[in-house]
Design a protein around this motif. Structure first.
Motif, PDB file in Angstrom:
ATOM      1  N   PHE A 184       0.880  -1.108   0.039  1.00 43.32           N
ATOM      2  CA  PHE A 184       0.006   0.092   0.045  1.00 43.32           C
ATOM      3  C   PHE A 184       0.780   1.039   0.070  1.00 43.32           C
ATOM      4  N   LEU A 185       1.826   1.217   0.754  1.00 41.98           N
ATOM      5  CA  LEU A 185       2.861   2.533   1.053  1.00 41.98           C
ATOM      6  C   LEU A 185       3.569   2.823  -0.226  1.00 41.98           C
ATOM      7  N   ASN A 186       3.932   1.539  -1.105  1.00 39.60           N
ATOM      8  CA  ASN A 186       4.415   1.677  -2.351  1.00 39.60           C
ATOM      9  C   ASN A 186       3.572   2.452  -3.363  1.00 39.60           C
ATOM     10  N   ASN A 187       2.333   2.404  -3.146  1.00 37.25           N
ATOM     11  CA  ASN A 187       1.297   2.994  -4.105  1.00 37.25           C
ATOM     12  C   ASN A 187       0.542   4.198  -3.761  1.00 37.25           C
ATOM     13  N   ILE A 188       1.134   4.900  -2.659  1.00 40.67           N
ATOM     14  CA  ILE A 188       0.470   5.932  -2.492  1.00 40.67           C
ATOM     15  C   ILE A 188       1.411   6.965  -1.981  1.00 40.67           C
ATOM     16  N   LYS A 189       1.075   8.239  -2.241  1.00 36.44           N
ATOM     17  CA  LYS A 189       2.081   9.356  -1.926  1.00 36.44           C
ATOM     18  C   LYS A 189       1.813   9.690  -0.324  1.00 36.44           C
ATOM     19  N   ILE A 190       2.925   9.570   0.398  1.00 34.27           N
ATOM     20  CA  ILE A 190       3.056   9.945   1.728  1.00 34.27           C
ATOM     21  C   ILE A 190       1.985  11.330   1.973  1.00 34.27           C
ATOM     22  N   GLU A 191       2.252  12.107   1.320  1.00 33.65           N
ATOM     23  CA  GLU A 191       1.511  13.517   1.615  1.00 33.65           C
ATOM     24  C   GLU A 191       0.069  13.273   1.375  1.00 33.65           C
ATOM     25  N   ASP A 192      -0.442  12.630   0.406  1.00 35.07           N
ATOM     26  CA  ASP A 192      -1.779  12.329   0.047  1.00 35.07           C
ATOM     27  C   ASP A 192      -2.140  11.527   1.488  1.00 35.07           C
TER      28      ASP A 192
ATOM     29  N   PHE B 253      -5.207  12.455   6.033  1.00 33.65           N
ATOM     30  CA  PHE B 253      -5.980  11.577   6.911  1.00 33.65           C
ATOM     31  C   PHE B 253      -5.681  11.775   8.569  1.00 33.65           C
ATOM     32  N   SER B 254      -4.676  12.539   8.700  1.00 33.68           N
ATOM     33  CA  SER B 254      -4.124  12.808   9.881  1.00 33.68           C
ATOM     34  C   SER B 254      -5.172  13.260  10.848  1.00 33.68           C
ATOM     35  N   ASP B 255      -5.188  12.843  12.063  1.00 34.21           N
ATOM     36  CA  ASP B 255      -6.138  13.319  13.165  1.00 34.21           C
ATOM     37  C   ASP B 255      -5.444  14.231  14.172  1.00 34.21           C
TER      38      ASP B 255
ATOM     39  N   GLU C 165       1.159   3.429  10.088  1.00 33.55           N
ATOM     40  CA  GLU C 165       0.238   2.477  10.261  1.00 33.55           C
ATOM     41  C   GLU C 165      -1.215   3.182  10.796  1.00 33.55           C
ATOM     42  N   HIS C 166      -1.078   4.117  11.753  1.00 36.08           N
ATOM     43  CA  HIS C 166      -2.331   4.738  12.002  1.00 36.08           C
ATOM     44  C   HIS C 166      -3.061   5.660  10.865  1.00 36.08           C
ATOM     45  N   LEU C 167      -2.264   6.230  10.204  1.00 30.63           N
ATOM     46  CA  LEU C 167      -3.035   6.746   9.020  1.00 30.63           C
ATOM     47  C   LEU C 167      -3.278   5.725   8.066  1.00 30.63           C
TER      48      LEU C 167
END
Length: 175
Positions: free
Chosen positions: A11-19, A23-25, A37-39
């Motif tokens: 999953f992390l290889n297929n999404i930009k960390i900034e995107d 979702f940060s709370d 992991e939380h994100l």
């Protein structure tokens, strides 16, 4: 009940960390890995709520230390361990936990801390206890029904509810 999971590395290889950070709370973690992991858990919960349950605004709020979908009666519980991030959804209150089964733990010593006496506990004995224990904490009350099962050879999951779980359940890998 449906349990959705992702393999964190894929999953992390297929999404930009900034995107993903959108979702940060605001929760703060000492380790970047636990933060990610939380994100991933928040991302998975919100996207599944939208795509599989048709919830147009899957805003999450905390009530009594437990996450809920705001203005919705669908319950969920998030768990992550090692390379798996998973979310369980149900129409009743649930607690859910998943753990990677490690063989390097002293199962007997840990179980004794919880006043469980077992002469030669197996890996399965320990992880059944541990995931039920953690799921119970996430439920926030005493549970009436539960189930435990392997996800793979390396992972075990448990789900508990304060109601009797009579529905069929599915486990779905998401990308």
């Amino acid at each position: 009940m449906k349990i959705f999971y992702i393999k964190k590395d894929k999953f992390l290889n297929n999404i930009k960390i900034e995107d993903l950070k959108k979702f940060s709370d605001g929760k703060v973690y000492k380790s970047n890995d636990k933060y990610l992991e939380h994100l991933c858990g928040l991302y998975l919960a919100k996207n599944v709520a939208k795509k599989f349950y048709g919830i147009s605004n899957p805003e999450i709020e905390i009530r009594n230390f437990k996450p809920f979908l705001k203005d919705n009666n669908l319950y969920f519980s998030i768990s992550h361990s090692a390379n798996i991030v998973a979310v369980a959804f149900h129409n009743e209150n649930i607690g859910f936990d998943i753990e990677q089964c490690k063989t390097s733990r002293d199962y007997k010593k840990i179980l004794e801390r919880f006043n469980i006496k077992k002469e030669n506990p197996t890996k399965e004995d320990f992880y059944k206890f541990w995931t039920l224990h953690e799921a119970g904490i996430k439920l926030g009350t005493n549970y009436v029904s539960s189930f435990t099962m392997p996800l793979t050879d390396d992972y075990i999951l448990s789900c508990v509810s304060d109601e009797i779980m009579v529905s069929q359940f599915q486990i779905i890998e998401c990308c």
